[in-house]
Design an enzyme around this catalytic site. Structure first.
Site, PDB file in Angstrom:
ATOM      1  N   GLN A  17       0.771  -1.238   0.000  1.00  0.00           N
ATOM      2  CA  GLN A  17       0.000   0.000   0.000  1.00  0.00           C
ATOM      3  C   GLN A  17       0.805   1.293   0.000  1.00  0.00           C
ATOM      4  OE1 GLN A  17      -3.518   2.222   2.641  1.00  0.00           O
ATOM      5  NE2 GLN A  17      -3.009   0.102   3.057  1.00  0.00           N
ATOM      6  N   THR A  74      14.459 -10.653 -11.130  1.00  0.00           N
ATOM      7  CA  THR A  74      15.609  -9.817 -10.763  1.00  0.00           C
ATOM      8  C   THR A  74      16.831 -10.639 -10.348  1.00  0.00           C
ATOM      9  OG1 THR A  74      14.782  -9.654  -8.498  1.00  0.00           O
ATOM     10  CG2 THR A  74      14.112  -7.921 -10.039  1.00  0.00           C
ATOM     11  N   ASN A  96       9.650   0.175  -1.718  1.00  0.00           N
ATOM     12  CA  ASN A  96       9.326   0.032  -0.296  1.00  0.00           C
ATOM     13  C   ASN A  96       9.663  -1.377   0.180  1.00  0.00           C
ATOM     14  OD1 ASN A  96       7.157  -1.140  -1.714  1.00  0.00           O
ATOM     15  ND2 ASN A  96       5.653  -0.617  -0.153  1.00  0.00           N
ATOM     16  N   PHE A  97      10.845  -1.854  -0.282  1.00  0.00           N
ATOM     17  CA  PHE A  97      11.353  -3.137   0.180  1.00  0.00           C
ATOM     18  C   PHE A  97      11.742  -3.057   1.650  1.00  0.00           C
ATOM     19  CE2 PHE A  97      12.875  -3.567  -4.396  1.00  0.00           C
ATOM     20  CZ  PHE A  97      11.910  -4.488  -4.750  1.00  0.00           C
ATOM     21  N   ARG A 104      21.012  -5.632  -1.756  1.00  0.00           N
ATOM     22  CA  ARG A 104      21.280  -7.059  -1.963  1.00  0.00           C
ATOM     23  C   ARG A 104      20.968  -7.494  -3.391  1.00  0.00           C
ATOM     24  NH1 ARG A 104      19.060  -7.060   3.291  1.00  0.00           N
ATOM     25  NH2 ARG A 104      16.969  -7.630   2.522  1.00  0.00           N
ATOM     26  N   LYS A 136      10.874  -3.932  10.363  1.00  0.00           N
ATOM     27  CA  LYS A 136       9.749  -3.863   9.440  1.00  0.00           C
ATOM     28  C   LYS A 136       8.578  -3.157  10.122  1.00  0.00           C
ATOM     29  CE  LYS A 136      10.554  -7.997   6.620  1.00  0.00           C
ATOM     30  NZ  LYS A 136       9.967  -9.289   6.179  1.00  0.00           N
ATOM     31  N   VAL A 137       7.817  -2.419   9.341  1.00  0.00           N
ATOM     32  CA  VAL A 137       6.673  -1.688   9.893  1.00  0.00           C
ATOM     33  C   VAL A 137       5.474  -1.856   8.962  1.00  0.00           C
ATOM     34  CG1 VAL A 137       5.745   0.601  10.448  1.00  0.00           C
ATOM     35  CG2 VAL A 137       8.073   0.010  11.129  1.00  0.00           C
ATOM     36  N   TYR A 138       4.319  -2.084   9.552  1.00  0.00           N
ATOM     37  CA  TYR A 138       3.060  -2.124   8.816  1.00  0.00           C
ATOM     38  C   TYR A 138       2.158  -0.995   9.321  1.00  0.00           C
ATOM     39  CZ  TYR A 138       4.534  -6.633   6.972  1.00  0.00           C
ATOM     40  OH  TYR A 138       5.225  -7.625   6.326  1.00  0.00           O
ATOM     41  N   GLU A 139       1.017  -0.856   8.680  1.00  0.00           N
ATOM     42  CA  GLU A 139       0.115   0.262   8.955  1.00  0.00           C
ATOM     43  C   GLU A 139      -0.095   0.529  10.437  1.00  0.00           C
ATOM     44  OE1 GLU A 139      -2.265   3.283   9.074  1.00  0.00           O
ATOM     45  OE2 GLU A 139      -1.685   2.600   7.082  1.00  0.00           O
ATOM     46  N   ASP A 168       0.347   3.856   5.981  1.00  0.00           N
ATOM     47  CA  ASP A 168       0.682   3.450   4.616  1.00  0.00           C
ATOM     48  C   ASP A 168       0.376   4.553   3.597  1.00  0.00           C
ATOM     49  OD1 ASP A 168       1.833   0.912   4.818  1.00  0.00           O
ATOM     50  OD2 ASP A 168      -0.093  -0.043   5.086  1.00  0.00           O
ATOM     51  N   GLY A 247      -8.653  21.223  18.812  1.00  0.00           N
ATOM     52  CA  GLY A 247      -8.325  22.595  18.461  1.00  0.00           C
ATOM     53  C   GLY A 247      -8.962  23.578  19.423  1.00  0.00           C
ATOM     54  N   GLY A 248      -8.980  24.820  19.030  1.00  0.00           N
ATOM     55  CA  GLY A 248      -9.499  25.864  19.888  1.00  0.00           C
ATOM     56  C   GLY A 248     -11.013  25.940  19.912  1.00  0.00           C
TER      57      GLY A 248
END
Length: 415
Positions: A17, A74, A96-97, A104, A136-139, A168, A247-248
């Site tokens: 994503q 590849t 976004n590997f 590598r 590694k990070v997900y949403e 994402d 907010g205000g």
């Protein structure tokens, strides 16, 4: 009429994503986005959450409009040569590997610069440089490490992630801005550069008001616009604030007619100071306009729960759309809680291209989100997502490969 990014060619190594959000936006603005996928499999989201047997999922189709798909191995030496040819022809490489994956593959920043010194390499990563940069990070992870979850929800419950994909898609939008900015700078320097959008950074950017509140809390020990005031307690960190506006101008979500059976029969109501007298008149509490306990914003702050309860007694006699119509006549800011079904059926959103119906050769018609950014001289035409490898031969021919060479590469498994 041309498109804003006509002539820009994007080599798209993204999947899922965050990256595809970025490259789809660039494609909508006219860039030629060439999506590189694994032969036989492609982007993993082609199969995730599939609702039509044998068809690409909505997850994939709604993130990959206006792109061309090529399949390249590849790891195949001849496939790598094809990628080198693409790098030489393209303006931007987006990936976004997982951290280090591009290196590598043999495509370090230095190698890419040798092939094309004008190339911009844009990356989505979970974290920026630091102790977590290899994670590694997900949403939902991004929402947690970026500060969103700790400040979302009600104070008597656990942290909550939002349904908006701020980790994402939010980071993809940030990356797109970085790419366009780098392209503009290249017109003056002639050089490419690296562009990084870390998901933690992107979420934090969208949570800046909470960082503001953290500093206010440290100085004053209390935040009067939060529902914890005046009877609750404040700790060391910004608390969860329920539906407070942040907010205000204090706001809250209130029940409307039919809330007992409709989970979205609610409206967001803001007690904006300039229209306070009008609010009092609409809800039948005219005396509040001049009463010292209610007449000023500061006087109202300790009584917000009482005020919203009184407004809610009025909104519960109206549907959310009836309430919105009446309130807008008096310039009182509000907004109905719209369900996804209501949004999908909204004709005005279709007329503006915010919701678009697209025809797909396998799944048939489906709804998708169109370009949220409208340019007067670069209108967006939303075209269907590509089938896996649909444009491999076309792109190879543009790179100068003959029919015989393309067939040989395919036989060798390079494409």
């Amino acid at each position: 009429m041309g498109k804003a990014l006509d002539g820009v060619r994007i080599l798209d190594f993204t999947h899922v994503q965050s990256g595809p959000t970025c490259t789809q936006l660039l494609a909508w603005f006219g860039a030629d986005v060439i999506k590189v996928e694994r032969a036989g499999a492609g982007d993993i989201t082609r199969e995730q959450l599939r609702d039509v047997p044998g068809a690409d999922s909505l997850y994939f189709t709604m993130l990959n409009h206006n792109k061309r798909s090529v399949t390249i191995d590849t790891k195949n030496p001849e496939g790598k040569l094809v990628l080198e040819a693409l790098i030489q022809k393209c303006d931007v490489l987006v990936e976004n590997f997982a951290p280090g994956a591009l290196d590598r593959m043999g495509f370090t920043w230095e190698r890419i610069q040798e092939l094309n010194p004008r190339m911009i390499v844009a990356s989505v990563k979970g974290f920026g440089p630091g102790p977590y940069e290899d994670c590694k990070v997900y949403e939902n992870v991004a929402q947690c490490v970026g500060g969103a979850a700790s400040t979302t929800g009600f104070d008597d419950g656990p942290p909550v992630v939002t349904g908006a994909q701020i980790g994402d898609s939010g980071t993809g939008l940030h990356l797109a801005l970085g790419i366009v900015t780098a392209l503009y700078q290249r017109t003056m320097t002639g050089r490419g550069q690296k562009v990084l959008a870390a998901m933690q950074d992107g979420v934090l950017n969208l949570c800046r008001v909470k960082l503001r509140d953290q500093q206010r809390l440290e100085r004053t020990g209390v935040m009067k616009e939060y529902p914890q005031y005046p009877n609750g307690t404040f700790g060391e960190a910004v608390p969860r604030a329920g539906n407070a506006s942040g907010g205000g101008q204090p706001g809250w979500i209130l029940k409307c007619k039919g809330w007992e059976h409709d989970p979205n029969a609610y409206i967001y109501f803001i007690t904006q100071a300039p229209v306070w007298v009008k609010i009092c008149n609409v809800i039948g509490r005219e005396e509040w306009a001049t009463h010292p306990d209610y007449a000023t914003p500061d006087a109202r702050l300790p009584r917000l729960k009482e005020i919203f309860a009184e407004v809610e007694r009025w909104t519960m006699t109206k549907t959310k759309f009836e309430a919105m119509e009446i309130l807008n006549e008096h310039d009182i800011p509000c907004g109905p809680i719209l369900s996804m079904k209501e949004i999908a059926d909204d004709e005005s959103l279709r007329k503006t291209g915010t919701i678009v119906e697209v025809e797909h050769p396998v799944r048939g018609k489906y709804l998708t989100v169109g370009n949220p950014i409208k340019l007067s001289d670069s209108p967006t035409d939303v075209k269907r997502s590509p089938l896996l490898g649909e444009h491999t031969d076309e792109v190879m021919a543009e790179l100068g490969y003959s029919r015989k060479q393309i067939d040989a590469l395919r036989t060798a498994g390079a494409i």
